[in-house]
Design an enzyme around this catalytic site. Structure first.
Site, PDB file in Angstrom:
ATOM      1  N   CYS A  11       0.862  -1.193   0.000  1.00 28.66           N
ATOM      2  CA  CYS A  11       0.000   0.000   0.000  1.00 28.66           C
ATOM      3  C   CYS A  11       0.895   1.239   0.000  1.00 28.66           C
ATOM      4  O   CYS A  11       1.540   1.548   1.014  1.00 28.66           O
ATOM      5  CB  CYS A  11      -0.911  -0.008   1.224  1.00 28.66           C
ATOM      6  SG  CYS A  11      -1.997   1.438   1.330  1.00 28.66           S
ATOM      7  N   GLN A  23      -3.395  10.375  15.579  1.00 28.08           N
ATOM      8  CA  GLN A  23      -3.468  10.811  14.182  1.00 28.08           C
ATOM      9  C   GLN A  23      -2.519   9.992  13.309  1.00 28.08           C
ATOM     10  O   GLN A  23      -1.383   9.717  13.705  1.00 28.08           O
ATOM     11  CB  GLN A  23      -3.126  12.296  14.071  1.00 28.08           C
ATOM     12  CG  GLN A  23      -4.129  13.216  14.754  1.00 28.08           C
ATOM     13  CD  GLN A  23      -5.447  13.321  14.000  1.00 28.08           C
ATOM     14  OE1 GLN A  23      -5.643  12.699  12.963  1.00 28.08           O
ATOM     15  NE2 GLN A  23      -6.371  14.110  14.541  1.00 28.08           N
ATOM     16  N   ASP A  40     -11.236  13.464  29.396  1.00 27.90           N
ATOM     17  CA  ASP A  40     -11.668  12.379  28.516  1.00 27.90           C
ATOM     18  C   ASP A  40     -12.470  11.390  29.346  1.00 27.90           C
ATOM     19  O   ASP A  40     -12.271  11.285  30.567  1.00 27.90           O
ATOM     20  CB  ASP A  40     -10.465  11.685  27.872  1.00 27.90           C
ATOM     21  CG  ASP A  40     -10.834  10.978  26.576  1.00 27.90           C
ATOM     22  OD1 ASP A  40     -10.562  11.536  25.499  1.00 27.90           O
ATOM     23  OD2 ASP A  40     -11.401   9.869  26.647  1.00 27.90           O
ATOM     24  N   ASP A  70     -12.227  17.889  19.865  1.00 26.15           N
ATOM     25  CA  ASP A  70     -11.846  16.989  18.774  1.00 26.15           C
ATOM     26  C   ASP A  70     -12.589  15.668  18.967  1.00 26.15           C
ATOM     27  O   ASP A  70     -12.008  14.666  19.392  1.00 26.15           O
ATOM     28  CB  ASP A  70     -10.329  16.763  18.764  1.00 26.15           C
ATOM     29  CG  ASP A  70      -9.872  15.927  17.571  1.00 26.15           C
ATOM     30  OD1 ASP A  70     -10.688  15.681  16.658  1.00 26.15           O
ATOM     31  OD2 ASP A  70      -8.695  15.514  17.553  1.00 26.15           O
ATOM     32  N   CYS A  79     -12.802  15.158  12.090  1.00 26.85           N
ATOM     33  CA  CYS A  79     -12.535  14.323  10.917  1.00 26.85           C
ATOM     34  C   CYS A  79     -13.793  14.162  10.070  1.00 26.85           C
ATOM     35  O   CYS A  79     -13.758  13.486   9.036  1.00 26.85           O
ATOM     36  CB  CYS A  79     -11.999  12.961  11.344  1.00 26.85           C
ATOM     37  SG  CYS A  79     -13.085  12.058  12.462  1.00 26.85           S
TER      38      CYS A  79
END
Length: 558
Positions: free
Chosen positions: A270, A365, A420, A469, A496
């Site tokens: 890939c 990421q 979080d 995010d 995203c």
């Protein structure tokens, strides 16, 4: 004219055992009621909310683009009842008019008075292509079809740019045949259409979208890949409870999904993966072939890059013993990059001089090359312009994960708090703050229940900026209600999925029923300062969005 992928030299096979063949298009069974597959978006926040009107799914996005195209071409959205659509699995010639925000081309049938829109992957505006139809949605005026071949290429199409022999079959990339500048312009249009279609805001409240910031690497950028293989062909869902173990008779295809199907195709290499990840892919494919008798069901392989920073001297590359290691000269030091395949093992990444250590299977990421540019952009925009007097000195990172933003932004603030709901993420973030020499007084992390994320916050709202995010499905109604009531001076929203981002920003700007942020119940408390896309995934239809919001007026202290 066939795709240039057919002219790309085949990659070298690994291992001695032959991999099972992927079925040809002509051998595939009909797909019937095909729908976009995205488990993460199956239960979006919009389903159970009176405030959030969309889930930002591919179906919703595509339908908006189809409606807009029909309107642009002055075609009726109701369709022509007397038009007979081509039979399923038949081939038709289509001229492509534009690319949808889903990454697929939208076009109309040649030499036909039908106003049915055809959705065809791997195409560009101006292409005339042959496509094989597998679904009609007459109500919504579009049909889904497989790309077969190019008959007349678009002036935007450049087949020499294609680097992968699986392109136009594999579902991973959509745009390898398009120049990179063209990809960036298209991704700007995705952000524009997201705010037009999903924010529910009038145009005057949406500023001009900034140009998409490109990735320094257009290939060789992905630090994580997860190829997979399916169970033996004769496997049944009931095997497990019946104690049946099936065996593979040959090595199964190991790779990714064939576009528009649930079929796994064999991907030996890939090119969007980093060199270390590609080396790891070859090694893991050979290992599966050599240990095939150990497998009785399908599996997913983890390929995650890890970086070791080594001073030079004394490092001597000629004495490196790992043949799969990739050595990069970074001036004062060496970056030794390897591929980790154990999801519980630790991996290390560097963003400038910031170091992040995380479990290999956790989220981080996947394009390290753009992160220095990206984090610098956030640093430059998270505070008001220098000419504007402000007292903002506190940061709240509301979806902090392993601490990417809390840590890279901490130098700008007196205090930085990462929140979080995952205790494991808080553990990683706290460790990352320690190895980056940040004291707890400067960068602190806490786990909090989603229903009360702001309950333990005591920093004054008019001195605080909130960083967001969230996952692809965006923020839920409860979080947005808490945010509105807290009322920070600024909000920076990274996403995203720019469609759920636009939906959520629309709530913060346009107002939220039943929520009073200090300006009156249901009144929007924010205005959009800037909107821009970042290209974290070149050659694909994905774009990362950054929205910067400022509070309409300072909250008055009581």
């Amino acid at each position: 004219m066939a795709s240039a992928a057919a002219n790309v030299a085949p990659v070298e096979s690994v291992g001695e055992k032959r991999h099972a063949e992927t079925p040809l298009r002509s051998e595939e069974a009909p797909r019937g009621s095909f729908r976009f597959k995205n488990k993460r978006m199956k239960k979006g926040h919009g389903d159970a909310s009176e405030v959030l009107k969309s889930n930002g799914t591919n179906e919703e996005i595509l339908l908006e683009d189809v409606k807009a195209l029909l309107k642009t071409l002055s075609l009726t959205e109701n369709g022509k009842a007397d038009v007979t659509l081509p039979e399923l699995r038949s081939e038709v010639e289509i001229t492509i008019k534009e690319i949808s925000s889903t990454g697929d081309g939208l076009g109309l049938q040649e030499d036909s008075n039908s106003d049915q829109v055809y959705v065809i992957p791997f195409t560009a505006p101006g292409d005339t292509v042959t496509a094989k139809i597998f679904k009609h949605d007459q109500k919504n005026r579009y049909s889904m079809a497989d790309f077969v071949k190019v008959n007349k290429p678009s002036p935007h199409r450049d087949e020499s740019l294609v680097r992968c022999p699986y392109f136009s079959t594999c579902s991973g990339c959509q745009f390898q045949m398009l120049p990179y500048d063209y990809q960036l312009v298209h991704k700007k249009s995705i952000v524009e259409k997201a705010y037009k279609n999903f924010s529910n805001l009038p145009p005057e409240l949406i500023p001009a979208i900034g140009d998409t910031i490109g990735s320094p690497l257009q290939y060789g950028y992905r630090t994580k890949l997860t190829p997979h293989f399916d169970g033996p062909p004769d496997a049944r869902r009931s095997d497990g409870r019946n104690g049946i173990k099936r065996n593979f008779k040959e090595v199964p295809p190991i790779g990714f999904m064939k576009k528009g199907t649930r079929i796994t195709i064999d991907i030996e290499d890939c090119p969007i993966g980093t060199d270390a990840v590609r080396n790891g892919n070859k090694r893991e494919r050979k290992r599966v072939a050599d240990e095939l008798e150990k497998y009785h069901r399908g599996a997913t392989l983890l390929l995650r890059e890890s970086t070791e920073r080594i001073p030079k001297p004394p490092y001597d590359a000629s004495k490196e013993q790992d043949p799969d290691a990739v050595i990069e000269d970074r001036g004062a030091h060496i970056h030794k990059k390897t591929c980790v395949t154990d999801p519980n093992a630790q991996t290390t990444e560097y963003i400038d001089d910031f170091q992040f250590v995380n479990p290999a299977g956790s989220f981080f990421q996947n394009n390290n090359s753009i992160l220095p540019v990206f984090t610098q952009y956030i640093r430059e925009h998270i505070l008001p312009p220098a000419s504007s007097p402000h007292k903002i000195c506190h940061l709240i990172d509301a979806y902090s994960g392993s601490g990417l933003f809390t840590i890279t932004l901490s130098a700008l603030f007196t205090s930085s708090l990462g929140i979080d709901i995952s205790p494991a993420s808080i553990t990683s973030a706290t460790h990352n703050a320690t190895i980056n020499n940040l004291p707890s007084s400067s960068a602190k992390f806490i786990a909090a229940d989603a229903a009360a994320l702001f309950a333990s916050i005591n920093t004054p709202a008019n001195q605080t900026v909130v960083m967001i995010d969230p996952p692809r499905k965006g923020c839920d109604e409860s979080f947005l209600r808490q945010l509105v009531r807290y009322g920070p001076a600024r909000v920076v929203y990274v996403s995203c999925n720019v469609h759920t981002q636009a939906r959520d920003v629309g709530v913060l700007v346009g107002g939220m029923k039943g929520a009073d942020g200090g300006l009156g119940e249901g009144v929007g408390c924010y205005e959009i300062e800037s909107l821009r896309g970042f290209d974290f995934f070149p050659q694909t239809g994905h774009v990362e969005g950054v929205a910067v919001l400022r509070r309409k007026e300072e909250r008055k202290e009581e």
